[in-house]
Motif scaffolding. Structure first.
Motif, PDB file in Angstrom:
ATOM      1  N   ILE A 196      -6.621  -5.009  -1.732  1.00 59.04           N
ATOM      2  CA  ILE A 196      -5.606  -5.323  -2.964  1.00 59.04           C
ATOM      3  C   ILE A 196      -4.314  -4.213  -2.649  1.00 59.04           C
ATOM      4  O   ILE A 196      -4.277  -3.447  -1.747  1.00 59.04           O
ATOM      5  CB  ILE A 196      -6.293  -4.427  -4.197  1.00 59.04           C
ATOM      6  N   ARG A 197      -3.277  -4.791  -3.057  1.00 66.18           N
ATOM      7  CA  ARG A 197      -1.834  -4.233  -3.003  1.00 66.18           C
ATOM      8  C   ARG A 197      -1.889  -2.978  -3.794  1.00 66.18           C
ATOM      9  O   ARG A 197      -1.778  -3.287  -5.189  1.00 66.18           O
ATOM     10  CB  ARG A 197      -1.045  -5.335  -3.079  1.00 66.18           C
ATOM     11  N   THR A 198      -1.444  -2.003  -3.471  1.00 68.03           N
ATOM     12  CA  THR A 198      -1.137  -0.610  -4.142  1.00 68.03           C
ATOM     13  C   THR A 198       0.073   0.017  -3.801  1.00 68.03           C
ATOM     14  O   THR A 198       0.687  -0.162  -2.985  1.00 68.03           O
ATOM     15  CB  THR A 198      -2.416   0.275  -3.846  1.00 68.03           C
ATOM     16  N   LEU A 199       0.630   0.988  -4.731  1.00 66.42           N
ATOM     17  CA  LEU A 199       1.543   1.726  -4.300  1.00 66.42           C
ATOM     18  C   LEU A 199       1.197   3.021  -3.593  1.00 66.42           C
ATOM     19  O   LEU A 199       0.626   3.755  -4.273  1.00 66.42           O
ATOM     20  CB  LEU A 199       2.480   2.086  -5.697  1.00 66.42           C
ATOM     21  N   LYS A 200       1.610   3.204  -2.449  1.00 61.59           N
ATOM     22  CA  LYS A 200       1.323   4.459  -1.792  1.00 61.59           C
ATOM     23  C   LYS A 200       2.752   5.056  -1.297  1.00 61.59           C
ATOM     24  O   LYS A 200       3.520   4.779  -0.612  1.00 61.59           O
ATOM     25  CB  LYS A 200       0.538   4.107  -0.611  1.00 61.59           C
ATOM     26  N   THR A 201       3.086   6.399  -2.066  1.00 65.91           N
ATOM     27  CA  THR A 201       4.123   6.870  -1.871  1.00 65.91           C
ATOM     28  C   THR A 201       5.543   5.988  -2.074  1.00 65.91           C
ATOM     29  O   THR A 201       6.455   6.027  -1.556  1.00 65.91           O
ATOM     30  CB  THR A 201       4.430   7.365  -0.598  1.00 65.91           C
ATOM     31  N   GLY A 202       5.077   5.316  -3.180  1.00 66.91           N
ATOM     32  CA  GLY A 202       6.250   4.246  -3.770  1.00 66.91           C
ATOM     33  C   GLY A 202       6.520   3.240  -2.893  1.00 66.91           C
ATOM     34  O   GLY A 202       7.443   2.310  -3.328  1.00 66.91           O
ATOM     35  N   THR A 203       5.711   2.891  -1.959  1.00 64.83           N
ATOM     36  CA  THR A 203       5.731   1.682  -1.144  1.00 64.83           C
ATOM     37  C   THR A 203       4.512   0.966  -1.406  1.00 64.83           C
ATOM     38  O   THR A 203       3.438   1.483  -1.167  1.00 64.83           O
ATOM     39  CB  THR A 203       6.076   2.181   0.327  1.00 64.83           C
ATOM     40  N   PRO A 204       4.732  -0.353  -1.521  1.00 64.31           N
ATOM     41  CA  PRO A 204       3.367  -1.419  -1.491  1.00 64.31           C
ATOM     42  C   PRO A 204       2.776  -1.203  -0.523  1.00 64.31           C
ATOM     43  O   PRO A 204       3.235  -1.577   0.720  1.00 64.31           O
ATOM     44  CB  PRO A 204       4.025  -2.629  -2.001  1.00 64.31           C
ATOM     45  N   THR A 205       1.559  -1.148  -0.212  1.00 62.89           N
ATOM     46  CA  THR A 205       0.553  -1.133   0.950  1.00 62.89           C
ATOM     47  C   THR A 205      -0.585  -1.919   0.587  1.00 62.89           C
ATOM     48  O   THR A 205      -1.089  -2.022  -0.651  1.00 62.89           O
ATOM     49  CB  THR A 205       0.428   0.069   1.468  1.00 62.89           C
ATOM     50  N   TRP A 206      -1.338  -2.298   1.617  1.00 68.19           N
ATOM     51  CA  TRP A 206      -2.365  -3.128   1.398  1.00 68.19           C
ATOM     52  C   TRP A 206      -3.709  -2.220   1.367  1.00 68.19           C
ATOM     53  O   TRP A 206      -3.959  -1.649   2.742  1.00 68.19           O
ATOM     54  CB  TRP A 206      -2.640  -4.261   2.222  1.00 68.19           C
ATOM     55  N   THR A 207      -4.568  -2.120   0.665  1.00 62.50           N
ATOM     56  CA  THR A 207      -5.621  -0.824   0.643  1.00 62.50           C
ATOM     57  C   THR A 207      -6.929  -1.605   0.708  1.00 62.50           C
ATOM     58  O   THR A 207      -7.436  -2.659  -0.109  1.00 62.50           O
ATOM     59  CB  THR A 207      -5.797  -0.111  -0.620  1.00 62.50           C
ATOM     60  N   PRO A 208      -7.816  -1.536   1.835  1.00 64.28           N
ATOM     61  CA  PRO A 208      -9.195  -2.067   1.878  1.00 64.28           C
ATOM     62  C   PRO A 208     -10.096  -1.586   0.954  1.00 64.28           C
ATOM     63  O   PRO A 208     -10.241  -0.460   0.167  1.00 64.28           O
ATOM     64  CB  PRO A 208      -9.562  -1.732   3.354  1.00 64.28           C
ATOM     65  N   GLN A 209     -10.909  -2.475   0.541  1.00 60.23           N
ATOM     66  CA  GLN A 209     -12.061  -2.479  -0.381  1.00 60.23           C
ATOM     67  C   GLN A 209     -13.397  -2.053   0.448  1.00 60.23           C
ATOM     68  O   GLN A 209     -13.715  -2.358   1.451  1.00 60.23           O
ATOM     69  CB  GLN A 209     -12.365  -3.673  -1.288  1.00 60.23           C
ATOM     70  N   PRO A 210     -14.128  -1.207  -0.356  1.00 60.65           N
ATOM     71  CA  PRO A 210     -15.547  -0.990   0.225  1.00 60.65           C
ATOM     72  C   PRO A 210     -16.339  -2.175   0.529  1.00 60.65           C
ATOM     73  O   PRO A 210     -16.448  -2.971  -0.458  1.00 60.65           O
ATOM     74  CB  PRO A 210     -16.094   0.460  -0.711  1.00 60.65           C
ATOM     75  N   ARG A 211     -17.123  -2.031   1.480  1.00 54.29           N
ATOM     76  CA  ARG A 211     -18.061  -3.178   1.790  1.00 54.29           C
ATOM     77  C   ARG A 211     -19.167  -2.949   0.829  1.00 54.29           C
ATOM     78  O   ARG A 211     -19.727  -1.915   0.612  1.00 54.29           O
ATOM     79  CB  ARG A 211     -18.487  -3.260   3.186  1.00 54.29           C
ATOM     80  N   THR A 212     -19.552  -4.259   0.135  1.00 53.88           N
ATOM     81  CA  THR A 212     -20.749  -4.064  -0.712  1.00 53.88           C
ATOM     82  C   THR A 212     -22.098  -4.760  -0.132  1.00 53.88           C
ATOM     83  O   THR A 212     -21.976  -5.359   0.897  1.00 53.88           O
ATOM     84  CB  THR A 212     -20.415  -4.895  -2.046  1.00 53.88           C
TER      85      THR A 212
END
Length: 212
Positions: A196-212
């Protein structure tokens, strides 16, 4: 200049031949033709049961044309993949087939970021190397699990990054090869990592999701 007169006997013979030919023509009724001589070839007819068989390659009225087309397309896709065990030489064909089956739909910068992260996550998940770098994707319980695959022989054969339902969601689809702890080597394995795309220190970045 003078010419020698023709022989009377020759003129008489010509007259007789013309008379005979004229008589023969008059003996034939108008509108009828002489029958053609019998042919020595024997005509053959197809048995009744074969008369309704369609030519090869043409479906009958009861044939599901769409099913036939789908089977043909599936056969073409399968034939594009290299056989199992071909090694790194077959990886370009896997990458081409994967990219052609799912057209690109992300900006190139996002795609590069997702591919780099997805590859690293797969390596960490399979071999255990680098799991601590992603605590959200690999919680403490997951980091304690012994790796299922050896580092030697691990190889990512192909990878693509695509949207997953919205511009702020993506999936990295990976095809890879590796040897498990039992010593069995298998290629063309498939793993998906979701982001999912999230804001990290004001910069959009892609954050991986835990494996289910």
């Amino acid at each position: 200049m003078t010419t020698t007169p023709r022989s009377p006997r020759l003129l008489l013979l010509s007259t007789v031949l013309l008379a005979i030919a004229g008589g023969a023509l008059l003996a034939v009724p108008h509108g009828q033709e002489q029958p053609a001589p019998p042919s020595t070839a024997h005509a053959t007819t197809a048995p009744p049961e074969t008369a309704t068989v369609p030519p090869a390659g043409k479906p009958t009225a009861n044939t599901d044309v769409s099913a036939t087309a789908a089977a043909s397309a599936l056969s073409s896709v399968e034939s594009a993949l290299p056989p199992h065990g071909e090694g790194a030489a077959g990886d370009p064909a896997v990458q081409r087939n994967l990219g052609a089956s799912w057209p690109a739909d992300l900006p190139s910068t996002d795609e590069r970021e997702l591919l780099a992260t997805g590859r690293a996550l797969l390596r960490a998940d399979a071999t255990g190397i680098g799991r601590a770098k992603w605590p959200a994707a690999f919680p403490a319980s997951a980091q304690a699990v012994a790796p299922a695959f050896a580092t030697a022989g691990f190889r990512i054969q192909a990878a693509i990054a695509r949207r997953n339902g919205s511009p702020d969601k993506a999936v990295v689809h990976l095809v890879w090869a590796g040897m498990d702890r039992g010593g069995t080597f298998t290629d063309l394995r498939i793993t998906d990592w979701y982001f999912i795309r999230t804001l990290k220190t004001g910069t959009p970045t892609w954050t991986p999701q835990p494996r289910t």
